[in-house]
Design a protein around this motif. Structure first.
Motif, PDB file in Angstrom:
ATOM      1  N   ALA A   1       7.484   5.880  -0.060  1.00  0.00           N
ATOM      2  CA  ALA A   1       6.845   4.693   0.521  1.00  0.00           C
ATOM      3  C   ALA A   1       7.355   4.438   1.935  1.00  0.00           C
ATOM      4  O   ALA A   1       6.584   4.069   2.830  1.00  0.00           O
ATOM      5  CB  ALA A   1       7.099   3.471  -0.359  1.00  0.00           C
TER       6      ALA A   1
ATOM      7  N   ALA B   1      -6.005   8.732  -1.875  1.00  0.00           N
ATOM      8  CA  ALA B   1      -4.990   9.077  -2.877  1.00  0.00           C
ATOM      9  C   ALA B   1      -5.438   8.673  -4.271  1.00  0.00           C
ATOM     10  O   ALA B   1      -5.222   9.406  -5.251  1.00  0.00           O
ATOM     11  CB  ALA B   1      -3.669   8.389  -2.532  1.00  0.00           C
ATOM     12  N   LEU B   2      -6.082   7.509  -4.373  1.00  0.00           N
ATOM     13  CA  LEU B   2      -6.574   7.036  -5.674  1.00  0.00           C
ATOM     14  C   LEU B   2      -7.662   7.958  -6.208  1.00  0.00           C
ATOM     15  O   LEU B   2      -7.663   8.328  -7.391  1.00  0.00           O
ATOM     16  CB  LEU B   2      -7.103   5.614  -5.517  1.00  0.00           C
ATOM     17  CG  LEU B   2      -7.338   4.799  -6.795  1.00  0.00           C
ATOM     18  CD1 LEU B   2      -6.040   4.588  -7.546  1.00  0.00           C
ATOM     19  CD2 LEU B   2      -7.971   3.454  -6.441  1.00  0.00           C
TER      20      LEU B   2
ATOM     21  N   THR C   1      -6.008   5.755   3.352  1.00  0.00           N
ATOM     22  CA  THR C   1      -5.155   6.727   2.669  1.00  0.00           C
ATOM     23  C   THR C   1      -5.000   6.386   1.194  1.00  0.00           C
ATOM     24  O   THR C   1      -5.009   7.273   0.330  1.00  0.00           O
ATOM     25  CB  THR C   1      -3.766   6.779   3.338  1.00  0.00           C
ATOM     26  OG1 THR C   1      -3.921   7.052   4.724  1.00  0.00           O
ATOM     27  CG2 THR C   1      -2.894   7.853   2.708  1.00  0.00           C
ATOM     28  N   TYR C   2      -4.866   5.092   0.896  1.00  0.00           N
ATOM     29  CA  TYR C   2      -4.751   4.669  -0.503  1.00  0.00           C
ATOM     30  C   TYR C   2      -6.004   5.021  -1.295  1.00  0.00           C
ATOM     31  O   TYR C   2      -5.922   5.512  -2.432  1.00  0.00           O
ATOM     32  CB  TYR C   2      -4.487   3.169  -0.581  1.00  0.00           C
ATOM     33  CG  TYR C   2      -4.483   2.635  -1.996  1.00  0.00           C
ATOM     34  CD1 TYR C   2      -3.455   2.972  -2.880  1.00  0.00           C
ATOM     35  CD2 TYR C   2      -5.509   1.809  -2.451  1.00  0.00           C
ATOM     36  CE1 TYR C   2      -3.443   2.496  -4.177  1.00  0.00           C
ATOM     37  CE2 TYR C   2      -5.510   1.337  -3.748  1.00  0.00           C
ATOM     38  CZ  TYR C   2      -4.481   1.681  -4.604  1.00  0.00           C
ATOM     39  OH  TYR C   2      -4.484   1.215  -5.894  1.00  0.00           O
TER      40      TYR C   2
ATOM     41  N   ALA D   1       2.182   1.620  -3.425  1.00  0.00           N
ATOM     42  CA  ALA D   1       1.103   1.858  -4.387  1.00  0.00           C
ATOM     43  C   ALA D   1       0.652   3.313  -4.367  1.00  0.00           C
ATOM     44  O   ALA D   1       0.330   3.891  -5.408  1.00  0.00           O
ATOM     45  CB  ALA D   1      -0.080   0.930  -4.088  1.00  0.00           C
ATOM     46  N   ILE D   2       0.638   3.931  -3.194  1.00  0.00           N
ATOM     47  CA  ILE D   2       0.298   5.350  -3.085  1.00  0.00           C
ATOM     48  C   ILE D   2       1.378   6.190  -3.764  1.00  0.00           C
ATOM     49  O   ILE D   2       1.088   7.128  -4.512  1.00  0.00           O
ATOM     50  CB  ILE D   2       0.139   5.756  -1.610  1.00  0.00           C
ATOM     51  CG1 ILE D   2      -1.055   5.029  -0.988  1.00  0.00           C
ATOM     52  CG2 ILE D   2      -0.043   7.266  -1.482  1.00  0.00           C
ATOM     53  CD1 ILE D   2      -1.146   5.176   0.526  1.00  0.00           C
TER      54      ILE D   2
ATOM     55  N   ALA E   1      -3.710   2.755   6.375  1.00  0.00           N
ATOM     56  CA  ALA E   1      -3.047   2.697   5.070  1.00  0.00           C
ATOM     57  C   ALA E   1      -4.058   2.522   3.943  1.00  0.00           C
ATOM     58  O   ALA E   1      -3.956   3.171   2.889  1.00  0.00           O
ATOM     59  CB  ALA E   1      -2.039   1.548   5.057  1.00  0.00           C
ATOM     60  N   GLY E   2      -5.050   1.647   4.146  1.00  0.00           N
ATOM     61  CA  GLY E   2      -6.064   1.414   3.128  1.00  0.00           C
ATOM     62  C   GLY E   2      -6.906   2.639   2.860  1.00  0.00           C
ATOM     63  O   GLY E   2      -7.198   2.975   1.694  1.00  0.00           O
TER      64      GLY E   2
ATOM     65  N   LEU F   1       0.799  -1.227   0.000  1.00  0.00           N
ATOM     66  CA  LEU F   1       0.000   0.000   0.000  1.00  0.00           C
ATOM     67  C   LEU F   1       0.837   1.284   0.000  1.00  0.00           C
ATOM     68  O   LEU F   1       0.546   2.201  -0.776  1.00  0.00           O
ATOM     69  CB  LEU F   1      -0.977  -0.005   1.174  1.00  0.00           C
ATOM     70  CG  LEU F   1      -2.193  -0.932   1.012  1.00  0.00           C
ATOM     71  CD1 LEU F   1      -3.028  -0.948   2.291  1.00  0.00           C
ATOM     72  CD2 LEU F   1      -3.048  -0.504  -0.177  1.00  0.00           C
ATOM     73  N   PRO F   2       1.866   1.412   0.854  1.00  0.00           N
ATOM     74  CA  PRO F   2       2.661   2.651   0.782  1.00  0.00           C
ATOM     75  C   PRO F   2       3.280   2.877  -0.597  1.00  0.00           C
ATOM     76  O   PRO F   2       3.263   3.998  -1.124  1.00  0.00           O
ATOM     77  CB  PRO F   2       3.739   2.434   1.851  1.00  0.00           C
ATOM     78  CG  PRO F   2       3.132   1.473   2.816  1.00  0.00           C
ATOM     79  CD  PRO F   2       2.307   0.552   1.966  1.00  0.00           C
TER      80      PRO F   2
END
Length: 286
Positions: A226, A263-264, A259-260, A210-211, A256-257, A207-208
């Motif tokens: 990340a 961000a998405l 935030t992702y 991926a962001i 984390a999820g 996840l980090p």
């Protein structure tokens, strides 16, 4: 938050937890970038879940479970990597089978181990608050190994992540560095197990990074961001979980999820705005 900060000053276990989260974030930031860019999350998942087999065997024979996890992770990485290189067409089925077999072997050995071991459950679901000082030294050692290998072979890893055929033409032993990359991922998995547990390890690994990939294009910059995000998620999750007495590992992953997803959505809105702006500019051209 104030209660957490006050406890952090006086409570050794919270200090160990915070340091453990930072050490894990370094590894997951660096190796997570490779995993996301190379798109080998499924392979990393196979490695992570095969670790249970090694941990179950270690408990059965009275050995430190982290030693069993480390051995199983490296063996699983080499085996899964070899399978992927030789039978790429059937990789999903084969890796899923190895994933399930590793879990099943672990369950069988655990079932034959007398009693109910609470420590094993903490490795499965994560209990960063119970990380001892000795484990921090172990995690720091694995971090040092990972960073040293990445510094030595970053160009080779970069080549196989983006263009394996070009790397082969340049004379780079692609198979060797691919397997080495998976072994480094395996070491990262062992570090993360002590923070968020076996079940949630892939989320914190990917996840980090991926962001970071949503906004950056340089692999070095992705690794740095990340790692910073990993520190924010582990520290933030630890702080948020303290007062309501929530599981720290699960809180980190939820943070984390969320935030992702934000961000998405933000990246999608920015892309849509830029496209509309470009379309509007074209419409105004005489």
């Amino acid at each position: 938050m104030s209660a957490f900060l006050e406890a952090l000053v006086s409570q050794t276990f919270l200090q160990n937890a915070l340091i453990g989260g930072i050490l894990a974030s370094v590894a997951c930031g660096v190796m997570g970038a490779y995993v996301v860019v190379k798109r080998i999350g499924f392979l990393a998942g196979g490695i992570a879940h095969a670790v249970l087999g090694g941990m179950g065997m270690a408990y059965f024979f009275g050995v430190n479970p982290i030693g069993g996890a480390l051995a199983a992770a490296v063996v699983a990485a080499l085996l899964i990597g070899w399978v992927n290189l030789r039978w790429r067409q059937n990789e999903d089925t084969i890796i899923a089978a190895l994933w399930a077999i590793g879990m099943a072997v672990g369950v069988l050995f655990i079932s034959r181990t007398p009693g109910y071991n609470v420590d094993l459950m903490s490795y499965l679901f994560g209990n960063i608050l119970m990380v001892p000082r000795q484990a921090l030294y172990f995690m720091a050692g694995l971090d040092a190994i990972i960073l040293s290998v990445v510094l030595l072979f970053h160009k080779q890893f970069l080549a196989i992540c983006f263009d394996e055929e070009f790397a082969r033409l340049r004379g780079i032993p692609v198979d060797f560095f691919y397997l080495l990359l998976l072994v480094m991922v395996a070491l990262t998995v062992v570090i993360l197990i002590q923070v968020v547990g076996l079940i949630l390890v892939i989320a914190l690994l990917t996840l980090p990074a991926a962001i970071a990939v949503l906004y950056l294009h340089s692999l070095s910059a992705i690794m740095l961001l990340a790692a910073v995000l990993g520190v924010a998620f582990t520290s933030g999750g630890l702080a948020l979980s303290y007062a309501p007495d929530l599981p720290a590992g699960a809180t980190m992953i939820v943070l984390a999820g969320a935030t992702y997803l934000v961000a998405l959505a933000t990246r999608g809105l920015l892309t849509h705005y830029q496209r509309r702006k470009q379309t509007g500019a074209k419409d105004r051209i005489p």
